[in-house]
Design a protein around this motif. Structure first.
Motif, PDB file in Angstrom:
ATOM      1  N   THR A 144       0.844  -1.190   0.000  1.00  0.00           N
ATOM      2  CA  THR A 144       0.000   0.000   0.000  1.00  0.00           C
ATOM      3  C   THR A 144       0.878   1.237   0.000  1.00  0.00           C
ATOM      4  O   THR A 144       1.820   1.329   0.796  1.00  0.00           O
ATOM      5  CB  THR A 144      -0.913   0.036   1.238  1.00  0.00           C
ATOM      6  N   VAL A 145       0.590   2.174  -0.894  1.00  0.00           N
ATOM      7  CA  VAL A 145       1.224   3.485  -0.861  1.00  0.00           C
ATOM      8  C   VAL A 145       0.143   4.480  -0.448  1.00  0.00           C
ATOM      9  O   VAL A 145      -0.838   4.677  -1.164  1.00  0.00           O
ATOM     10  CB  VAL A 145       1.819   3.874  -2.226  1.00  0.00           C
ATOM     11  N   LEU A 146       0.306   5.070   0.729  1.00  0.00           N
ATOM     12  CA  LEU A 146      -0.674   6.008   1.275  1.00  0.00           C
ATOM     13  C   LEU A 146      -0.086   7.414   1.210  1.00  0.00           C
ATOM     14  O   LEU A 146       0.879   7.736   1.907  1.00  0.00           O
ATOM     15  CB  LEU A 146      -1.005   5.643   2.714  1.00  0.00           C
ATOM     16  N   MET A 147      -0.673   8.248   0.348  1.00  0.00           N
ATOM     17  CA  MET A 147      -0.186   9.613   0.142  1.00  0.00           C
ATOM     18  C   MET A 147      -1.032  10.603   0.933  1.00  0.00           C
ATOM     19  O   MET A 147      -2.257  10.550   0.889  1.00  0.00           O
ATOM     20  CB  MET A 147      -0.217   9.949  -1.354  1.00  0.00           C
ATOM     21  N   TYR A 148      -0.374  11.496   1.638  1.00  0.00           N
ATOM     22  CA  TYR A 148      -1.083  12.520   2.411  1.00  0.00           C
ATOM     23  C   TYR A 148      -1.228  13.781   1.562  1.00  0.00           C
ATOM     24  O   TYR A 148      -0.235  14.325   1.067  1.00  0.00           O
ATOM     25  CB  TYR A 148      -0.327  12.843   3.699  1.00  0.00           C
ATOM     26  N   LEU A 149      -2.462  14.242   1.414  1.00  0.00           N
ATOM     27  CA  LEU A 149      -2.748  15.403   0.567  1.00  0.00           C
ATOM     28  C   LEU A 149      -2.961  16.672   1.379  1.00  0.00           C
ATOM     29  O   LEU A 149      -3.162  17.749   0.813  1.00  0.00           O
ATOM     30  CB  LEU A 149      -3.992  15.128  -0.290  1.00  0.00           C
ATOM     31  N   SER A 150      -2.932  16.551   2.707  1.00  0.00           N
ATOM     32  CA  SER A 150      -3.063  17.718   3.585  1.00  0.00           C
ATOM     33  C   SER A 150      -2.344  17.427   4.892  1.00  0.00           C
ATOM     34  O   SER A 150      -2.124  16.268   5.243  1.00  0.00           O
ATOM     35  CB  SER A 150      -4.536  18.050   3.853  1.00  0.00           C
ATOM     36  N   THR A 151      -1.983  18.478   5.590  1.00  0.00           N
ATOM     37  CA  THR A 151      -1.398  18.342   6.930  1.00  0.00           C
ATOM     38  C   THR A 151      -2.502  18.528   7.953  1.00  0.00           C
ATOM     39  O   THR A 151      -3.263  19.495   7.885  1.00  0.00           O
ATOM     40  CB  THR A 151      -0.290  19.391   7.147  1.00  0.00           C
ATOM     41  N   VAL A 152      -2.597  17.599   8.893  1.00  0.00           N
ATOM     42  CA  VAL A 152      -3.652  17.660   9.912  1.00  0.00           C
ATOM     43  C   VAL A 152      -3.087  18.305  11.172  1.00  0.00           C
ATOM     44  O   VAL A 152      -2.032  17.895  11.671  1.00  0.00           O
ATOM     45  CB  VAL A 152      -4.186  16.244  10.223  1.00  0.00           C
ATOM     46  N   GLU A 153      -3.805  19.294  11.689  1.00  0.00           N
ATOM     47  CA  GLU A 153      -3.327  20.013  12.870  1.00  0.00           C
ATOM     48  C   GLU A 153      -3.227  19.108  14.099  1.00  0.00           C
ATOM     49  O   GLU A 153      -2.284  19.192  14.879  1.00  0.00           O
ATOM     50  CB  GLU A 153      -4.256  21.195  13.187  1.00  0.00           C
ATOM     51  N   ASN A 154      -4.210  18.221  14.268  1.00  0.00           N
ATOM     52  CA  ASN A 154      -4.216  17.337  15.444  1.00  0.00           C
ATOM     53  C   ASN A 154      -4.986  16.068  15.101  1.00  0.00           C
ATOM     54  O   ASN A 154      -6.107  16.127  14.599  1.00  0.00           O
ATOM     55  CB  ASN A 154      -4.849  18.041  16.650  1.00  0.00           C
ATOM     56  N   GLY A 155      -4.374  14.899  15.368  1.00  0.00           N
ATOM     57  CA  GLY A 155      -5.023  13.630  15.085  1.00  0.00           C
ATOM     58  C   GLY A 155      -4.788  13.192  13.645  1.00  0.00           C
ATOM     59  O   GLY A 155      -3.980  13.760  12.916  1.00  0.00           O
ATOM     60  N   GLY A 156      -5.511  12.147  13.237  1.00  0.00           N
ATOM     61  CA  GLY A 156      -5.422  11.672  11.875  1.00  0.00           C
ATOM     62  C   GLY A 156      -4.192  10.853  11.545  1.00  0.00           C
ATOM     63  O   GLY A 156      -3.931  10.547  10.381  1.00  0.00           O
TER      64      GLY A 156
END
Length: 286
Positions: A144-156
């Motif tokens: 699995t390649v999981l790409m992050y498209l945003s930065t989460v301030e808290n959690g996630g």
């Protein structure tokens, strides 16, 4: 000769490069987990989010018996699937994934775009399948390649509760409570996580259990790309097999590990799809 010299110089450059400057980080070997810093540009992330916003629907999960997509409180995000090579940006990203993983593009599923709003999460789960239906189409999900498209301030965070030695990972109060229950990777825009759901011999790895922690503050956008053990675009045409044999020298080992029961479609076969280890599973007379 010149090509060989360039290869030697490149290898020396990598060896002499300070670790902090390298984009690829190995965060675990059991299971195998790697983080590629800045895998996507900001523009590529924004482009994928824009495509995803057009067709968002409640995310589903695969039923462990029927293989059908069903709604579940285990997964509360929303999402949609892109078409393969639907535009130059998507095509470029798909090629980059194949180059990083050394796995063919045709084995990969379509990129999925996911959105997690406040409180939404995905309980720990495996990416390899429990049902026969999904296994028949390209086999198990190998990576699995999981790409992050945003930065989460808290959690996630993406959390791996079964990862070996996760307790030794340094964590401060910027990690959520959920992230303190396993090896955790923070969602940072442009970064990508590569992890393997199967061992190198094709046996499912229970240490690959993973989940998405609830979003506490902000919004999480991500894009997973699942890669199967066989071609997903061009599955083999089912045909009846004659005789009793194994298609791999590893069949005996796999059978001893219980794969005849755990992975019956690949090992034994189903609905006209020939199994690869019929002899070792004892379902035919040699």
């Amino acid at each position: 000769m010149r090509k060989r010299m360039r290869g030697v110089l490149l290898a020396l450059a990598l060896l002499l490069t300070p670790p902090a400057a390298l984009p690829l980080l190995a965060v675990s070997w059991r299971p195998r987990i790697f983080v590629y810093k800045g895998f996507l540009s900001d523009d590529e992330c924004d482009h994928l989010v824009k495509l995803g916003k057009k067709k968002m629907q409640r995310s589903m999960v695969a039923d462990s018996q029927s293989g059908k997509s069903v709604m579940s409180e285990v997964r509360t995000s929303s999402g949609m699937f892109l078409d393969k090579r639907q535009d130059p940006v998507v095509s470029r990203i798909e090629k980059r994934i194949a180059a990083w993983t050394f796995l063919p593009e045709e084995n990969a599923e379509n990129i999925q775009i996911l959105r997690y709003e406040h409180g939404q999460k995905y309980e720990p789960h495996f990416d390899y399948f429990q049902d026969k239906v999904n296994q028949a189409l390209g086999g198990h999900r190998y990576a699995t390649v999981l790409m992050y498209l945003s930065t989460v301030e808290n959690g996630g965070e993406t959390v791996f509760p079964n990862a070996e030695g996760w307790e030794s990972q340094p964590k401060d109060d910027t990690f959520s409570e959920c992230a303190h229950k396993g090896l955790a990777v923070k969602p940072i825009k442009g970064d990508a996580v590569l992890f393997f759901s199967l061992h190198v011999d094709g046996v499912p790895d229970p240490l690959s259990l993973h989940g998405s922690c609830p979003v506490i503050e902000g919004e999480k956008w991500s894009a997973p790309k699942w890669i199967r053990i066989r071609s997903y675009e061009h599955p083999p045409v089912p045909k009846e097999t004659e005789g009793c044999s194994d298609n791999s020298a590893r069949c005996v080992k796999w059978a001893e590990a219980g794969e005849c029961e755990k992975n019956p479609v690949y090992m034994v076969g189903a609905d006209g799809l020939p199994g690869n280890c019929r002899k070792s599973c004892g379902v035919c007379d040699s």
